[in-house]
Design an enzyme around this catalytic site. Structure first.
Site, PDB file in Angstrom:
ATOM      1  N   TYR A  67       1.017  -1.299  -0.066  1.00  0.00           N
ATOM      2  CA  TYR A  67       0.117   0.087   0.083  1.00  0.00           C
ATOM      3  C   TYR A  67       1.072   1.368  -0.115  1.00  0.00           C
ATOM      4  O   TYR A  67       0.448   2.328  -0.471  1.00  0.00           O
ATOM      5  CB  TYR A  67      -0.951  -0.011   1.174  1.00  0.00           C
ATOM      6  CG  TYR A  67      -2.350  -0.787   0.801  1.00  0.00           C
ATOM      7  CD1 TYR A  67      -3.361  -0.453   0.025  1.00  0.00           C
ATOM      8  CD2 TYR A  67      -2.272  -2.148   1.249  1.00  0.00           C
ATOM      9  CE1 TYR A  67      -4.333  -1.138  -0.478  1.00  0.00           C
ATOM     10  CE2 TYR A  67      -3.453  -3.054   0.882  1.00  0.00           C
ATOM     11  CZ  TYR A  67      -4.373  -2.404   0.044  1.00  0.00           C
ATOM     12  OH  TYR A  67      -5.412  -3.291  -0.312  1.00  0.00           O
ATOM     13  N   ARG A  70       1.835   1.675  -3.507  1.00  0.00           N
ATOM     14  CA  ARG A  70       0.882   2.199  -4.221  1.00  0.00           C
ATOM     15  C   ARG A  70       0.585   3.790  -3.940  1.00  0.00           C
ATOM     16  O   ARG A  70       0.410   4.646  -4.773  1.00  0.00           O
ATOM     17  CB  ARG A  70      -0.664   1.479  -3.910  1.00  0.00           C
ATOM     18  CG  ARG A  70      -0.268   0.206  -4.812  1.00  0.00           C
ATOM     19  CD  ARG A  70      -1.802  -0.714  -4.467  1.00  0.00           C
ATOM     20  NE  ARG A  70      -2.752  -0.027  -5.037  1.00  0.00           N
ATOM     21  CZ  ARG A  70      -4.064  -0.465  -4.733  1.00  0.00           C
ATOM     22  NH1 ARG A  70      -4.283  -1.656  -3.733  1.00  0.00           N
ATOM     23  NH2 ARG A  70      -4.965   0.177  -5.042  1.00  0.00           N
ATOM     24  N   ASN A 102     -12.173   3.121  -7.600  1.00  0.00           N
ATOM     25  CA  ASN A 102     -10.768   3.785  -7.385  1.00  0.00           C
ATOM     26  C   ASN A 102     -10.506   4.148  -5.862  1.00  0.00           C
ATOM     27  O   ASN A 102     -11.291   4.941  -5.492  1.00  0.00           O
ATOM     28  CB  ASN A 102     -10.220   4.765  -8.211  1.00  0.00           C
ATOM     29  CG  ASN A 102     -10.471   4.182  -9.729  1.00  0.00           C
ATOM     30  OD1 ASN A 102     -10.589   2.904  -9.896  1.00  0.00           O
ATOM     31  ND2 ASN A 102     -10.461   4.871 -10.753  1.00  0.00           N
ATOM     32  N   HIS A 119     -14.685   1.532  -2.514  1.00  0.00           N
ATOM     33  CA  HIS A 119     -13.727   0.493  -2.038  1.00  0.00           C
ATOM     34  C   HIS A 119     -12.905   1.579  -1.123  1.00  0.00           C
ATOM     35  O   HIS A 119     -11.639   0.978  -0.857  1.00  0.00           O
ATOM     36  CB  HIS A 119     -13.000   0.092  -3.181  1.00  0.00           C
ATOM     37  CG  HIS A 119     -13.810  -0.821  -3.724  1.00  0.00           C
ATOM     38  ND1 HIS A 119     -13.540  -1.396  -5.295  1.00  0.00           N
ATOM     39  CD2 HIS A 119     -14.997  -1.565  -3.699  1.00  0.00           C
ATOM     40  CE1 HIS A 119     -14.438  -2.364  -5.580  1.00  0.00           C
ATOM     41  NE2 HIS A 119     -15.389  -2.505  -4.694  1.00  0.00           N
ATOM     42  N   CYS A 130     -10.104  -1.417  16.839  1.00  0.00           N
ATOM     43  CA  CYS A 130     -11.341  -0.843  17.339  1.00  0.00           C
ATOM     44  C   CYS A 130     -12.003  -0.055  16.385  1.00  0.00           C
ATOM     45  O   CYS A 130     -13.376   0.714  16.293  1.00  0.00           O
ATOM     46  CB  CYS A 130     -10.925   0.423  18.316  1.00  0.00           C
ATOM     47  SG  CYS A 130      -9.915   1.847  17.778  1.00  0.00           S
ATOM     48  N   CYS A 148      -5.950   2.645  20.937  1.00  0.00           N
ATOM     49  CA  CYS A 148      -6.254   1.335  21.639  1.00  0.00           C
ATOM     50  C   CYS A 148      -5.018   0.398  21.244  1.00  0.00           C
ATOM     51  O   CYS A 148      -4.788  -0.411  21.802  1.00  0.00           O
ATOM     52  CB  CYS A 148      -7.435   0.415  21.281  1.00  0.00           C
ATOM     53  SG  CYS A 148      -7.274  -0.017  19.558  1.00  0.00           S
ATOM     54  N   SER A 187     -13.657  -3.267 -15.343  1.00  0.00           N
ATOM     55  CA  SER A 187     -13.578  -4.858 -16.000  1.00  0.00           C
ATOM     56  C   SER A 187     -14.915  -5.449 -15.531  1.00  0.00           C
ATOM     57  O   SER A 187     -15.441  -6.319 -16.230  1.00  0.00           O
ATOM     58  CB  SER A 187     -12.575  -5.627 -15.598  1.00  0.00           C
ATOM     59  OG  SER A 187     -12.506  -5.648 -14.229  1.00  0.00           O
TER      60      SER A 187
HETATM   61  P1  OAD Z   1      -9.572  -3.801 -13.511  1.00  0.00           P
HETATM   62  O1  OAD Z   1      -8.016  -3.832 -13.461  1.00  0.00           O
HETATM   63  O2  OAD Z   1     -10.318  -5.016 -13.357  1.00  0.00           O
HETATM   64  O3  OAD Z   1     -10.162  -3.095 -15.081  1.00  0.00           O
HETATM   65  C1  OAD Z   1      -9.693  -1.924 -15.680  1.00  0.00           C
HETATM   66  C2  OAD Z   1     -10.424  -1.825 -16.905  1.00  0.00           C
HETATM   67  O4  OAD Z   1     -10.010  -0.831 -17.431  1.00  0.00           O
HETATM   68  C3  OAD Z   1     -10.254  -2.972 -17.932  1.00  0.00           C
HETATM   69  O5  OAD Z   1     -11.420  -3.242 -18.342  1.00  0.00           O
HETATM   70  C4  OAD Z   1      -9.709  -2.280 -19.183  1.00  0.00           C
HETATM   71  O6  OAD Z   1      -9.825  -2.619 -20.474  1.00  0.00           O
HETATM   72  C5  OAD Z   1     -10.025  -0.805 -18.979  1.00  0.00           C
HETATM   73  N1  OAD Z   1      -9.172   0.516 -19.475  1.00  0.00           N
HETATM   74  C6  OAD Z   1      -7.814   0.221 -19.570  1.00  0.00           C
HETATM   75  N2  OAD Z   1      -7.186   1.449 -20.018  1.00  0.00           N
HETATM   76  C7  OAD Z   1      -8.405   2.367 -20.170  1.00  0.00           C
HETATM   77  C8  OAD Z   1      -8.422   3.497 -20.685  1.00  0.00           C
HETATM   78  N3  OAD Z   1      -7.339   4.466 -20.977  1.00  0.00           N
HETATM   79  N4  OAD Z   1      -9.636   4.129 -20.665  1.00  0.00           N
HETATM   80  C9  OAD Z   1     -10.598   3.455 -20.361  1.00  0.00           C
HETATM   81  N5  OAD Z   1     -10.781   2.000 -19.712  1.00  0.00           N
HETATM   82  C10 OAD Z   1      -9.493   1.497 -19.636  1.00  0.00           C
HETATM   83  O7  OAD Z   1      -9.976  -2.425 -12.843  1.00  0.00           O
HETATM   84  P2  OAD Z   1     -11.483  -2.589 -12.112  1.00  0.00           P
HETATM   85  O8  OAD Z   1     -12.516  -2.779 -12.813  1.00  0.00           O
HETATM   86  O9  OAD Z   1     -11.441  -0.954 -11.407  1.00  0.00           O
HETATM   87  O10 OAD Z   1     -10.843  -4.089  -6.111  1.00  0.00           O
HETATM   88  O11 OAD Z   1     -11.255  -3.342 -10.874  1.00  0.00           O
HETATM   89  C11 OAD Z   1     -12.416  -3.593  -9.776  1.00  0.00           C
HETATM   90  C12 OAD Z   1     -11.860  -3.945  -8.412  1.00  0.00           C
HETATM   91  O12 OAD Z   1     -11.129  -4.976  -8.730  1.00  0.00           O
HETATM   92  C13 OAD Z   1     -11.037  -2.831  -8.054  1.00  0.00           C
HETATM   93  O13 OAD Z   1     -11.606  -1.641  -7.183  1.00  0.00           O
HETATM   94  C14 OAD Z   1     -10.285  -3.572  -6.972  1.00  0.00           C
HETATM   95  C15 OAD Z   1      -9.713  -4.969  -8.103  1.00  0.00           C
HETATM   96  O14 OAD Z   1      -9.802  -6.049  -7.158  1.00  0.00           O
HETATM   97  C16 OAD Z   1     -10.676  -4.097  -4.592  1.00  0.00           C
HETATM   98  O15 OAD Z   1      -9.388  -3.942  -4.436  1.00  0.00           O
HETATM   99  C17 OAD Z   1     -11.556  -4.197  -3.600  1.00  0.00           C
END
Ligand code: OAD
Length: 252
Positions: A67, A70, A102, A119, A130, A148, A187
């Site tokens: 983290y 990141r 995000n 998230h 706590c 705590c 995605s």
């Molecule tokens: P992903 O990494 O699963 O998907 C990112 C998406 O962005 C993909 O479908 C790409 O095709 C698309 N992409 C890439 N470049 C792009 C661009 N320039 N413009 C538009 N789209 C683009 O990320 P998330 O869907 O955000 O959760 O993932 C969902 C959750 O899964 C995250 O919040 C995280 C992860 O595990 C937790 O950590 C709980």
């Protein structure tokens, strides 16, 4: 890519636009998405070893290192044209709800207000015992709760954990009450975020996906725009402003 006139018109007439963003909207800022095969955030590590309560219990130092890495990465980048266009879109429609999966805070840095953080946030911390939001000024490798003494943890949602109640309620209510649902750069694999579009579809909202790699939801969307959000969203703003019957005054 050319934007369908009917989509521009629909957004121009919408009373309430609900936007769901995912990692893809920050990709053009230089933040890796989660599921890119080679360079994604999960490429070298198994998410189950980093983003679950069990992982934190097993090896909190490893989780904290990931983290902090990141955080440093996000601190070194800037919001992009896609984030900025959503600030512009909010000024051009009567109501816009921005829900993001995000944790990078780039929407807020671009100027979006009232962002629903589904998230959590990379820069927030809370006590794993706590549960109170807290911070440890000692910047030790394993920060402790000043109240705590429990271990502090990143203020994000991990796999298997619940979405913060207020964020979930606000997002579901917005999806179930919008005229247009824009799914940008996700995605659409992780629930419950990926289910918000169903609530929107049930109330007859026009569903739009913006993603250069169309997802499983593209087929059932009214518009699937295979484009980068940093290119397409600014085009949308331009097209809205160029509408001949543009009667919506920009909100100041
Ligand atoms: P992903 O990494 O699963 O998907 C990112 C998406 O962005 C993909 O479908 C790409 O095709 C698309 N992409 C890439 N470049 C792009 C661009 N320039 N413009 C538009 N789209 C683009 O990320 P998330 O869907 O955000 O959760 O993932 C969902 C959750 O899964 C995250 O919040 C995280 C992860 O595990 C937790 O950590 C709980």
């Amino acid at each position: 890519m050319p934007l369908p006139d009917s989509l521009v018109d629909t957004i121009g007439r919408a009373g309430h636009v609900c936007v769901l963003t995912g990692a893809g909207i920050s990709a053009e800022s230089g933040v890796p998405t989660f599921r890119e095969a080679q360079s994604g955030l999960w490429a070298e590590y198994d998410p189950l070893k980093l983003a679950t309560p069990d992982a934190f219990e097993r090896d909190p130092a490893l989780v904290w290192r990931w983290y902090r890495w990141r955080r440093a990465l996000v601190e070194g980048v800037e919001p992009n044209a896609g984030h900025r266009a959503l600030v512009g879109l909010a000024r051009r429609v009567p109501r816009l709800t921005l829900v993001t999966q995000n944790v990078d805070g780039l929407h807020q840095r671009a100027g979006s207000e009232a962002v629903v953080e589904f998230h959590g946030n990379l820069f927030a911390e809370r006590c794993s015992d706590c549960e109170q939001p807290a911070s440890d000024p000692s910047v030790s490798e394993l920060p402790r709760c000043p109240a705590c003494g429990g271990l502090l943890r990143p203020g994000v949602v991990w796999f298997g954990e619940s979405i913060p109640a207020t964020a979930l309620e606000t997002a579901v209510a917005a999806a179930a009450n919008c005229d247009v649902f824009l799914s940008v750069g996700t995605s659409s694999l992780v629930y419950p975020a990926a289910g918000l579009i169903h609530a929107a579809r049930e109330v007859g909202a026009v569903c739009v996906e913006i993603n250069p790699n169309p997802t499983g939801q593209a087929r059932t969307s009214d518009f699937a725009l295979a484009a980068k959000s940093g290119e397409l969203l600014p085009e949308l703003i331009k097209a809205l402003d160029a509408r001949p019957m543009n009667t919506i005054a920009e909100k100041r």
